[in-house]
Design an enzyme around this catalytic site. Structure first.
Site, short mmCIF file in Angstrom:
data_model
loop_
_atom_site.label_atom_id
_atom_site.label_comp_id
_atom_site.label_asym_id
_atom_site.label_seq_id
_atom_site.Cartn_x
_atom_site.Cartn_y
_atom_site.Cartn_z
N GLY A 1 -15.20 -7.21 9.99
CA GLY A 1 -14.93 -6.30 8.87
C GLY A 1 -15.46 -6.76 7.52
N GLN B 1 4.14 6.04 20.97
CA GLN B 1 4.70 7.09 20.10
C GLN B 1 3.97 7.13 18.75
OE1 GLN B 1 6.36 4.87 21.77
NE2 GLN B 1 8.19 5.72 22.75
N LYS C 1 0.82 -1.23 0.00
CA LYS C 1 0.00 0.00 0.00
C LYS C 1 0.85 1.27 0.00
CE LYS C 1 -4.17 -1.95 2.01
NZ LYS C 1 -5.23 -1.85 3.03
#
Ligand code: ATR
Length: 273
Positions: free
Chosen positions: A240, A155, A66
């Site tokens: 999904g 983070q 991707k």
């Protein structure tokens, strides 16, 4: 020769995209064919070149390409730009258009298919990888009251918060204690835990009354995340499958200008056909 489309990935054998797009093309009577295309890890650009030479008009792109698709696109949609990932390519003689339909597919499944409004809701996204970054913009565009991002590596959650800093309702949860202080109307599992059969460790009592738990992964069996959500009293549960079919429908629309009907196909995929 009819127009060629494909899904490209590595691995690609388990992809449902050929099944879905073949059903779409039959339903809408489009002259096209769609196949699965395996590319070696360093062979993405070459595979695209060959495919375009052979009347290739568009592609779906899956793991791990991707970001490669994002980089080779000569024009990007707002959603691809925001996700920094492309799952749909459209080719014409001069340009490669890169789009990302994952988040649009998720929203359509939640809002239209499941009838669950997102506006003014409290959302928790678990995960801050590729799947999470693809859904944040379309979720924010629906004006939730807050969007909390939680991730094992905190983070990465802060990085996403920075990336979408023009929206001021994103909160980063530093740890599970931070999550435990809140309740959510919509909890989305965007980690890869379901894919690898692991449980996502979440605090108890975070599902508000009337809440929806949504696992981005599609599965014939209930995922550990959805089992947990059910035990914790989430009122609605979804894997999904609907998102998978809806993101495909959005790609199909970009390529052919026709929006296929999805209800029956979602049902068939869910039943394993
Ligand atoms: P994808 O494209 O599917 O999002 P990814 O970019 O590799 O794949 O991201 C995987 C996500 O699942 C990350 O948020 C990852 O957390 P880290 O950023 O800390 O790696 C999360 N993840 C994977 N395994 C996990 C686990 N056992 N528990 C919690 N989170 C996990």
């Amino acid at each position: 020769m009819s127009d060629a489309y494909a899904v490209i990935g590595n691995p690609i054998i388990h992809s449902k995209s050929p099944l879905i797009h073949t059903a779409f093309s039959k339903q809408t009577k489009q002259k096209m064919h769609y196949k699965a295309l395996f590319a070696p890890l360093n062979g993405f650009a070459e595979a695209i070149k060959v495919f375009r030479k052979n009347n290739g008009k568009g592609m779906n792109v899956t793991t791990p390409f991707k970001f490669d698709a994002y980089k080779i696109s000569t024009q990007l949609t707002e959603h691809a730009e925001a996700a920094q990932a492309v799952n749909t390519l459209l080719f014409n003689s001069n340009e490669i258009y890169g789009h990302n339909t994952d988040g649009i597919g998720l929203i359509r499944d939640i809002v239209t298919n499941l009838g669950f409004a997102i506006t003014a809701k409290r959302i928790l996204i678990c995960g801050a990888g590729g799947a999470a970054s693809g859904i944040i913009l379309p979720l924010l565009q629906k004006n939730p009251s807050t969007l909390v991002i939680s991730n094992r590596t905190v983070q990465k959650a802060y990085k996403l918060q920075d990336q979408f800093s023009s929206f001021n309702n994103i909160i980063v949860a530093n740890d599970n204690m931070d999550i435990a202080k809140r309740e959510f109307d919509l909890v989305i599992n965007a980690t890869s835990t379901s894919l690898i059969g692991k449980s996502l460790i979440l605090p108890r009592n975070i599902f508000a009354s009337g809440s929806l738990a949504y696992d981005l992964m599609y599965s014939n069996k209930q995922t550990p995340f959805l089992k947990f959500a059910q035990k914790e009293g989430a009122e609605y549960l979804s894997d999904g499958t609907g998102m998978l079919v809806e993101q495909a429908a959005e790609s199909f629309f970009l390529w052919r200008g026709i929006r296929p009907k999805t209800k029956e196909i979602i049902k068939n995929i869910r039943n394993g056909s």
